[in-house]
Each structure stands twice: as structure tokens, then as C-alpha cells.
Design a protein around this motif. Structure first.
Motif, PDB file in Angstrom:
ATOM      1  N   ILE A 131      -1.531   0.278   1.836  1.00  0.00           N
ATOM      2  CA  ILE A 131      -2.845  -0.417   2.532  1.00  0.00           C
ATOM      3  C   ILE A 131      -2.417  -0.354   3.930  1.00  0.00           C
ATOM      4  O   ILE A 131      -3.505  -1.017   4.547  1.00  0.00           O
ATOM      5  CB  ILE A 131      -2.793  -1.840   1.903  1.00  0.00           C
ATOM      6  N   MET A 145      -3.870  -6.335  -6.942  1.00  0.00           N
ATOM      7  CA  MET A 145      -3.473  -5.192  -6.238  1.00  0.00           C
ATOM      8  C   MET A 145      -4.661  -4.319  -5.577  1.00  0.00           C
ATOM      9  O   MET A 145      -4.790  -4.013  -4.471  1.00  0.00           O
ATOM     10  CB  MET A 145      -2.716  -4.154  -6.836  1.00  0.00           C
ATOM     11  N   PHE A 168       1.837  -1.790  -0.412  1.00  0.00           N
ATOM     12  CA  PHE A 168       2.080  -2.042   1.050  1.00  0.00           C
ATOM     13  C   PHE A 168       1.863  -0.902   1.925  1.00  0.00           C
ATOM     14  O   PHE A 168       1.173  -0.881   2.962  1.00  0.00           O
ATOM     15  CB  PHE A 168       3.320  -2.853   1.466  1.00  0.00           C
ATOM     16  N   SER A 227      -7.450  -5.969  -4.735  1.00  0.00           N
ATOM     17  CA  SER A 227      -8.077  -6.805  -3.871  1.00  0.00           C
ATOM     18  C   SER A 227      -7.138  -6.652  -2.658  1.00  0.00           C
ATOM     19  O   SER A 227      -7.839  -7.020  -1.466  1.00  0.00           O
ATOM     20  CB  SER A 227      -8.023  -8.126  -4.096  1.00  0.00           C
ATOM     21  N   CYS A 228      -6.284  -6.220  -2.507  1.00  0.00           N
ATOM     22  CA  CYS A 228      -5.205  -6.042  -1.351  1.00  0.00           C
ATOM     23  C   CYS A 228      -6.018  -4.967  -0.112  1.00  0.00           C
ATOM     24  O   CYS A 228      -5.972  -5.265   1.079  1.00  0.00           O
ATOM     25  CB  CYS A 228      -4.060  -5.453  -1.606  1.00  0.00           C
ATOM     26  N   PHE A 283       5.046  -3.063  -5.296  1.00  0.00           N
ATOM     27  CA  PHE A 283       4.437  -3.680  -4.201  1.00  0.00           C
ATOM     28  C   PHE A 283       4.634  -3.062  -2.789  1.00  0.00           C
ATOM     29  O   PHE A 283       3.882  -2.988  -2.092  1.00  0.00           O
ATOM     30  CB  PHE A 283       5.124  -5.262  -3.992  1.00  0.00           C
ATOM     31  N   THR A 308      -6.619  -6.481   3.709  1.00  0.00           N
ATOM     32  CA  THR A 308      -5.776  -5.814   4.606  1.00  0.00           C
ATOM     33  C   THR A 308      -6.903  -5.302   5.704  1.00  0.00           C
ATOM     34  O   THR A 308      -6.299  -5.367   6.878  1.00  0.00           O
ATOM     35  CB  THR A 308      -4.836  -4.684   4.324  1.00  0.00           C
TER      36      THR A 308
END
Length: 504
Positions: free
Chosen positions: A32, A156, A29, A158-159, A25, A163
């Protein structure tokens, strides 16, 4: 394991049950943040153009219609160049370094726009932020898909889009209070933070195995999955996928298994842009100014940004429940109804008021007060219709034609031709966006909003027809079934294989 045992109901192995996702994760992060910067930079022109076109603007950077059209559209030209460049960089230096390199044109571009003393600095800065946006849009989804395991790959995946919508909403919100030069300065922060965090993240294990660096790949995968995870099975699967992957020849592209999914993907990306989503997002505040919306255009833009974020979340939750085609039908219908409403509103002109009949029982002041109150109520109600219609249009787009176009492209394109076909789709998409965004300002100046909205309405009808005739339903289908569908040439249904039917 017994062959009749359903794969969905089997007990997870010890290695799978001991996966730790916290570092995965963190890596997602870190990546993105580039998508946040992409969403921010895409709509940067929306609050900035009204200020640069106003009579009170600095004469050195004041823009006319042609210059404003270039400022709004040149971003998409840079994104096309950045997307094509990222395809080469992904293979030359890897996904991680490609993502980090996108911060270079982004930072330089924002510095030029923040300190602009001439128009060329604004246009070059806008182009460079477009290059960065194209690089991140092409590199980050690949990096995330290669570091994620199948249990979280969908979430993940779809992040990046969510964002990017967050970035656009942040720009709209900051545009309410922050001057346009400081908006450019603030745009540098996500890119710099991304570079700092990505420096501590691992490279893609698939990329490292392709280079023959087995020990580094094992170390990277163990960092992503946790120290108690058995990496041997996953590394073997990745190595097998690399070994069997071949290259497609030009003669093979003439077979249905290749050209049909490519035509579908390119057609969807072309229609996606022709719906008008990019010029609407880029020129959102100027559009609301011309539409005579009752609220201030900058507040309207922030409201639309919030609706867009909500609709993306709804689409992510319905993607595997309602199916792709159902969401595309709903999306096309909502966009058609909203764009048709906007077309009729923009074509309607208010009639001049006629002479009022004399009323001897009321004073002239009373009559004027009542008339002004009625006019104000009518203007308020009518002024909300463009805002509501635009919100419905954005909601419809983000429910279907926004995310599903990207998803279907990854599902239907054959692996051997995915690199070339993806590059073709990216080029068609951004070049279409450039031509449409550049022409939009001139069309509005010459014909008002009526003609662009009428064109978008017609395209929404074409989207409905294209979905009905060309696009297959891929929900719940394996990649092998989808590939067999294009090989057999059956366009309307995908029949499940016997093994799939037995296990379901």
C-alpha cells in the motif's frame, strides 16, 4: 459437523486458531505504499498550479489556462493507460511484479517534474505519474485480496483507500512549506521504499498455483500465515476455485446475470466521476483562491485533506452496519446539499455599497471604523461557507460514493467476466475524469465556478435516483444470493435463501 450448526458460531479449527498475521500485515504495508504514492501524485497539481501560473514563476515553466488544464487532467489519461496495462501485466508477470514495476514510471515522472526546464517535462512527468497511479490502483487491491484470509480480508481491503488519502494529506501538508520542485523529489521516496520492501515479500499463492508451482505456493502461504498453520485446506480451496473458473463468451454477456451487474458497475463509476470529485481534488487550491475563502487556500486544502481522512475512517466502520444503500443515500444527499450551496454562493455577487446617511452625532472616523468592522465580519463569515461546504462535499463522497463504488464492483461482477468488466469500469472512470478535469479550467475561466457546481448538483440528484432504482443492497448477502438476484431479474430486493434464513 452437524448441518444445522451455524457457520458463524462454530469453533475454529486448530489451523485457523494458529494463524499469525504479522508477516501478512508487513506484506500489505509494503504494497500500500504504492497507494500512498497514488494519493500523493493525484493531488500534486493542487499546490503547484498556483505557483506555475503566477507572474513570478520561472518563464520557462509558466503556464496559461490551456497548459494548466492539461497539467491537471493529463494525469487521469495516464491512469487510464496504466490501469489497462496493469490488467495485462497482472496475468503476464503477476501482481507482485506489476506493483514493483509501477515505481519505474513514477520515479521517472517525478525526476522530470523536479528538474523541469520546459513545459513538456512537466506534462510528460505528470502523465508518467498517472500511469504509475493507474497501475497501483489496479494491481494492489488484487494482490491484497489474494494474500489475505477471510478473517482480515475486509480490514485489509480498506487499507489501499485509507493510505491513498494519507498520501493526499501528506502532499497538502508538505505544500505549506516545501517548494514545488522538492515536492516532486519527495514523491519518489514512497515508490522506492515500496520496491525495496516488495522485493522481500512473497508472490500471490493463487498466482503460483495457477502456474502449477505448488511448492512455491505452499511456501508463500506458510510465510504469510505462520509456521504453525496447516496450509493444505486453503491451498485445496484455491486450487478448486482455479479449476472451476471458466471464461465467458460474447453470447453469455447478453444474459441478465452478466449485463445487469456490468451496467450497474459502469454506471456507478461514471456517476462517481461526474460528481466532480477529481477536478475538485486536483484544483483544490485554485478553487479556494477564486472562492475568496477567508483562510489561505493552502491551509484550506490541508483542512479538507484531514476531513477526507476522517470520513474514510467513518465509512469503513459503518460499511457492514448501516448497509450500502443507506450510505449511498446519505452520501448523495450530503453532496447535493453542499454542491447546491456552492452553486448559490458562486452565483451571488455582492452589491456595491450605497452612500451612507449623514450622522451628525458621530465623527466620520467613527462611522468608517464601524463600517469596516462590519464588512470584515461579514467577509469572514461568508468566506467560511465555501470551505465548510467543500468539507461537507468531501465528507459525503468519502462516506459513500467513494469506497462503496469499488466494493460493489467486486461484489456484483461475476467472476468469469470480472477481468474484462473491471477493465471497462477503469477505462470509463478515468476517461470521464480526464474529460471533466480538462474542461473544468475552461468552464471556470468562461463562466466562473457557478456552472461546474450547477452540473455537479444535477449529477448528485441522478446519483440519488440511480441508487433508488438500480443498486441492490448486498450487505449480509452471499455471492450466490447476489448472482441469483441478477439471474431472476428482481431489481428492488434480494431475498435470502432458506438456508441463510435458518442460520441467521
Amino acid at each position: 459437523m452437524d448441518e444445522e450448526t451455524s457457520l458463524l458460531n462454530r469453533t475454529p479449527t486448530s489451523s485457523e486458531s494458529r494463524v499469525c498475521n504479522s508477516k501478512l500485515f508487513l506484506a500489505v504495508f509494503s504494497a500500500i505504499l504504492g497507494n500512498f504514492s497514488f494519493g500523493y501524485s493525484l493531488v500534486y497539481s493542487s499546490p503547484v498550479l498556483p505557483k506555475l501560473k503566477s507572474p513570478n514563476a520561472d518563464p520557462r515553466v509558466r503556464m496559461d489556462t490551456e497548459q494548466a488544464a492539461w497539467f491537471g487532467s493529463i494525469y487521469t489519461l495516464g491512469a487510464a493507460a496504466g490501469g489497462l496495462g496493469a490488467m495485462l501485466l497482472n496475468d503476464l508477470i503477476g501482481r507482485k511484479l506489476s506493483i514493483m514495476m509501477s515505481a519505474v514510471p513514477s520515479t521517472i515522472g517525478y525526476m522530470l517534474m523536479g528538474g523541469a526546464v520546459d513545459l513538456w517535462m512537466l506534462h510528460v512527468g505528470r502523465f508518467l505519474t498517472g500511469v504509475a497511479g493507474g497501475m497501483t490502483a489496479a494491481s494492489i487491491p488484487v494482490y491484497i485480496s489474494e494474500i489475505s484470509h477471510k478473517g482480515v480480508r475486509g480490514a485489509m481491503g480498506s487499507c489501499p483507500q485509507i493510505t491513498a488519502v494519507f498520501g493526499a494529506l501528506a502532499l497538502y501538508a508538505m505544500g505549506l512549506v516545501v517548494p514545488w520542485r522538492w515536492l516532486a523529489v519527495a514523491g519518489e521516496v514512497p515508490a522506492v521504499l515500496m520496491v525495496v520492501l516488495m522485493a522481500f515479500m512473497p508472490s500471490s499463492p493463487r498466482r503460483l498455483l495457477a502456474l502449477g508451482r505448488e511448492q512455491q505456493a505452499e511456501k508463500a502461504l506458510r510465510w504469510l500465515r505462520g509456521k504453525h498453520y496447516n496450509t493444505n485446506i486453503e491451498l485445496s480451496a484455491i486450487q478448486h476455485s482455479i479449476n472451476v473458473q471458466g471464461k465467458v463468451t460474447w453470447s453469455q454477456l447478453a444474459t441478465p446475470i452478466y449485463y445487469r451487474p456490468i451496467i450497474i458497475s459502469v454506471g456507478m463509476r461514471f456517476l462517481q466521476q461526474m460528481t466532480g470529485i477529481t477536478p475538485i481534488l486536483v484544483y483544490l487550491e485554485p478553487i479556494f483562491s477564486q472562492s475568496k475563502v477567508s483562510l489561505e487556500p493552502r491551509y484550506d486544502a490541508a483542512i479538507v485533506g484531514a476531513v477526507r481522512l476522517f470520513s474514510v475512517a467513518v465509512a469503513a466502520s459503518l460499511m457492514d452496519k448501516a448497509g450500502r444503500k443507506a450510505l449511498l443515500y446519505t452520501s448523495s444527499l450530503l453532496m447535493f446539499l453542499s454542491s447546491l450551496t456552492l452553486t448559490m454562493i458562486s452565483h451571488t455577487t455582492p452589491c456595491p455599497p450605497g452612500p451612507a446617511p449623514l450622522n451628525h452625532t458621530m465623527s466620520w472616523d467613527s462611522q468608517n471604523a464601524i463600517g469596516n468592522a462590519l464588512d470584515a465580519s461579514h467577509q469572514t463569515a461568508g468566506g467560511l461557507i465555501p470551505l465548510i461546504s467543500t468539507m461537507v462535499f468531501i465528507f459525503g463522497y468519502a462516506m459513500g460514493w467513494g469506497p462503496i463504488t469499488w466494493l460493489l464492483m467486486s461484489e456484483v461482477l461475476p467472476l468469469a467476466a470480472r477481468g474484462v468488466a473491471s477493465g471497462l469500469c477503469v477505462t470509463v472512470s478515468w476517461l470521464t475524469a480526464f474529460m471533466l478535469t480538462h474542461a473544468f479550467t475552461h468552464l471556470v475561466d468562461g463562466y466562473g465556478l457557478y456552472l461546474p457546481y450547477l452540473c455537479f448538483t444535477v449529477v448528485c440528484v441522478l446519483c440519488l435516483l440511480f441508487n433508488a432504482v438500480c443498486i441492490p443492497e448486498t450487505r449480509g448477502r452471499s455471492l450466490e444470493e447476489i448472482e441469483n438476484y441478477f439471474r431472476t431479474g428482481r431489481w428492488f430486493t434480494i431475498n435470502r435463501s432458506n438456508s441463510t434464513a435458518q442460520s441467521s
